[in-house]
Design a protein around this motif. Structure first.
Motif, short mmCIF file in Angstrom:
data_model
loop_
_atom_site.label_atom_id
_atom_site.label_comp_id
_atom_site.label_asym_id
_atom_site.label_seq_id
_atom_site.Cartn_x
_atom_site.Cartn_y
_atom_site.Cartn_z
N GLY A 199 94.29 -26.96 -23.81
CA GLY A 199 93.51 -25.83 -24.28
C GLY A 199 92.06 -25.84 -23.83
N ARG A 200 91.41 -24.70 -24.04
CA ARG A 200 89.99 -24.55 -23.74
C ARG A 200 89.32 -23.76 -24.86
NH1 ARG A 200 89.74 -23.29 -17.14
NH2 ARG A 200 89.89 -25.48 -16.51
N LEU A 201 88.01 -24.01 -25.04
CA LEU A 201 87.28 -23.41 -26.15
C LEU A 201 85.87 -23.10 -25.70
CD1 LEU A 201 87.00 -22.75 -29.23
CD2 LEU A 201 86.43 -25.18 -29.55
N THR A 202 85.38 -21.90 -26.06
CA THR A 202 83.99 -21.53 -25.79
C THR A 202 83.37 -20.95 -27.05
OG1 THR A 202 84.63 -19.32 -25.00
CG2 THR A 202 84.37 -21.06 -23.34
N ILE A 203 82.04 -20.99 -27.11
CA ILE A 203 81.30 -20.34 -28.20
C ILE A 203 79.96 -19.88 -27.65
CG2 ILE A 203 80.40 -22.58 -29.00
CD1 ILE A 203 80.34 -21.38 -31.85
N MET A 204 79.55 -18.68 -28.04
CA MET A 204 78.22 -18.15 -27.73
C MET A 204 77.60 -17.74 -29.06
SD MET A 204 77.92 -18.36 -24.41
CE MET A 204 77.13 -17.18 -23.32
N MET A 205 76.30 -18.05 -29.22
CA MET A 205 75.66 -17.94 -30.53
C MET A 205 74.99 -16.59 -30.76
SD MET A 205 76.40 -20.62 -32.23
CE MET A 205 75.19 -20.59 -33.56
N ASP A 206 75.67 -15.49 -30.40
CA ASP A 206 75.16 -14.15 -30.68
C ASP A 206 76.31 -13.18 -30.57
OD1 ASP A 206 73.12 -12.09 -31.06
OD2 ASP A 206 73.49 -11.59 -28.96
N ASN A 229 92.88 -19.92 -18.06
CA ASN A 229 93.48 -21.01 -17.32
C ASN A 229 93.53 -22.30 -18.12
OD1 ASN A 229 94.06 -19.94 -14.50
ND2 ASN A 229 91.96 -19.24 -14.84
N ALA A 230 93.39 -22.18 -19.43
CA ALA A 230 93.41 -23.36 -20.29
C ALA A 230 94.72 -24.11 -20.17
CB ALA A 230 93.19 -22.95 -21.75
N GLY A 231 95.82 -23.40 -20.14
CA GLY A 231 97.12 -24.05 -20.12
C GLY A 231 97.45 -24.71 -18.81
N ASN A 232 96.63 -24.47 -17.78
CA ASN A 232 96.94 -25.03 -16.47
C ASN A 232 96.56 -26.50 -16.36
OD1 ASN A 232 98.03 -22.72 -15.26
ND2 ASN A 232 96.00 -21.87 -14.98
N GLY A 233 95.81 -27.02 -17.32
CA GLY A 233 95.54 -28.45 -17.35
C GLY A 233 94.29 -28.86 -16.60
N ILE A 234 94.31 -30.06 -16.07
CA ILE A 234 93.13 -30.71 -15.50
C ILE A 234 92.75 -30.12 -14.15
CG2 ILE A 234 92.30 -32.93 -14.61
CD1 ILE A 234 93.99 -34.27 -16.77
N ASP A 235 91.45 -30.08 -13.90
CA ASP A 235 90.89 -29.66 -12.61
C ASP A 235 90.25 -30.90 -11.99
OD1 ASP A 235 89.65 -28.52 -10.46
OD2 ASP A 235 88.25 -27.31 -11.62
#
Length: 395
Positions: A199-206, A229-235
């Motif tokens: 998985g992947r996670l982002t946050i923006m504070m506004d 592209n979270a499910g695609n795994g490692i880069d």
């Protein structure tokens, strides 16, 4: 700030095709947008649809979100419930991508639930969302953000929020956005950062930036690209292309299908059959430069087509290197006047008297004092006629 609602050419080609494939995947994404900020949520929905995504726009997180590719939270005042955090965590742990919206001090009740969710997911925890007052300074995107988030599909270096809040406990490439005063206002975590490894996670504070101007659409596109592209795994080479779609996982210039070790940029095969790996010299490890240099993958002392590293006889004198007292200077006779480790052909001091051969008046006879009665080219100890009178010394 919360306002009440007011409204090498073949390689380049392969990499380009892979990037196009990823963009095509993004165009087919099924996205959920939810939260209590109707106007901002609607603006985000319209932006995502303009990028050819399919978007479901709701106020409350549904009970089943497993059918979505990514989930965007657009809220300010309503904290995430424990059940919602559980569903979002499960979604991420199963390889999904989630974007959270944090805020300034007005909305710390919601920020606290984000803190709880993030720390339950990322390795090491230690993140605090909000409760630090308002940020100040100009707003910057980290161009070295994780997994090329600032480069794909657009190159971005700024965003346009309205008095965003602050995040503590984020560093390095996990910083997505900051102020010129080094206050973190956005963060991103890739699957290797996650406890589950997925998985992947982002946050923006506004929240108001979804209704702002500037490069809003480009920033949204990059976050969506990253999340999708979270499910695609490692880069492995951190070039923004997950290994599952990257034609060259280690960025060494050799396609994975032809690379004996597709995750090691220093090993890529021996295309010129000279016994040295074409990438043994290398240039920049996982960086963008090609590491394939078959014409410069090692010295070939005897010019026999085998580089020295793999050549059993570097001077081609018939004596294997392991037994050769001059492995890079041909000397089939292995003559060694002083019996040391170096044969005469490569020994600078053949009699081991401390005088280099070029200056020694008796190259093969030890004579540290260099005595030479008649001043000719030979020292007394190796001169048959020390006084140069034409009569040999023995006579």
């Amino acid at each position: 700030m919360v306002r009440r609602e007011t409204s090498f050419w073949a390689r380049v080609l392969v990499m380009t095709l892979a990037l196009v494939a990823l963009v095509s995947q993004a165009q087919a994404a099924n996205i959920l947008v939810f939260g209590d900020r109707d106007g901002d949520r609607n603006n985000l929905t319209n932006d995502l649809r303009s990028l050819n995504h399919t978007v479901t726009n709701v106020t409350t997180l549904p009970g089943d979100i497993s059918g979505f590719d990514t989930v965007w939270h657009v809220g300010a005042f309503t904290p995430l419930t424990a059940a919602e955090r559980t569903r979002l965590a499960a979604f991420i742990n199963n390889g999904g991508g989630v974007h959270l919206t944090g805020e300034r001090p007005c909305c710390d009740a919601m920020n606290d639930t984000h803190t709880s969710l993030i720390n339950s997911l990322i390795i090491g925890g230690g993140v605090t969302v909000g409760r630090q007052g308002d940020s100040s300074g100009t707003h910057i995107i980290n161009t070295n953000g994780v997994a090329g988030i600032a480069q794909n599909p657009n190159n971005i270096n700024s965003w346009s929020p309205s008095a965003p809040g602050i995040i503590l406990g984020v560093s390095g490439d996990n910083i997505l956005a900051r102020t010129s005063n080094n206050q973190v206002t956005g963060a991103a975590w890739d699957s290797p950062d996650m406890i589950s490894g997925a998985g992947r996670l982002t946050i923006m504070m506004d929240v108001n930036w979804f209704s702002g101007g500037g490069n809003r659409l480009q920033v949204i596109a990059n976050i969506q690209f990253f999340l999708e592209n979270a499910g695609n795994g490692i880069d492995t080479d951190d070039d923004g292309l997950p290994d599952t779609v990257d034609p060259d996982d280690d960025n060494d210039g050799v396609a994975d299908g032809d690379d004996p070790t597709p995750l090691d940029p220093d090993v890529c095969g021996d295309s010129d059959a000279d016994s040295c790996d074409d990438c043994v010299v290398g240039t920049d490890d996982f960086g963008p430069q090609s590491d394939v240099v078959p014409d410069n993958d090692g010295a070939d002392n005897d010019a026999d087509g085998l580089c020295d590293l793999g050549d059993p006889d570097d001077d081609n004198d018939g004596v294997p290197d392991g037994d050769d007292n001059c492995p890079t200077v041909a000397n089939a006779d292995q003559a060694n006047n002083d019996g040391d480790r170096e044969g005469d052909a490569c020994d600078d001091d053949d009699d081991n008297d401390g005088i280099p051969d070029g200056d020694d008046n008796c190259q093969f006879v030890s004579n540290r004092d260099q005595e030479n009665l008649d001043g000719d080219a030979f020292g007394d100890i190796c001169d048959d006629d020390d006084d140069n009178d034409g009569v040999e010394d023995g006579d």
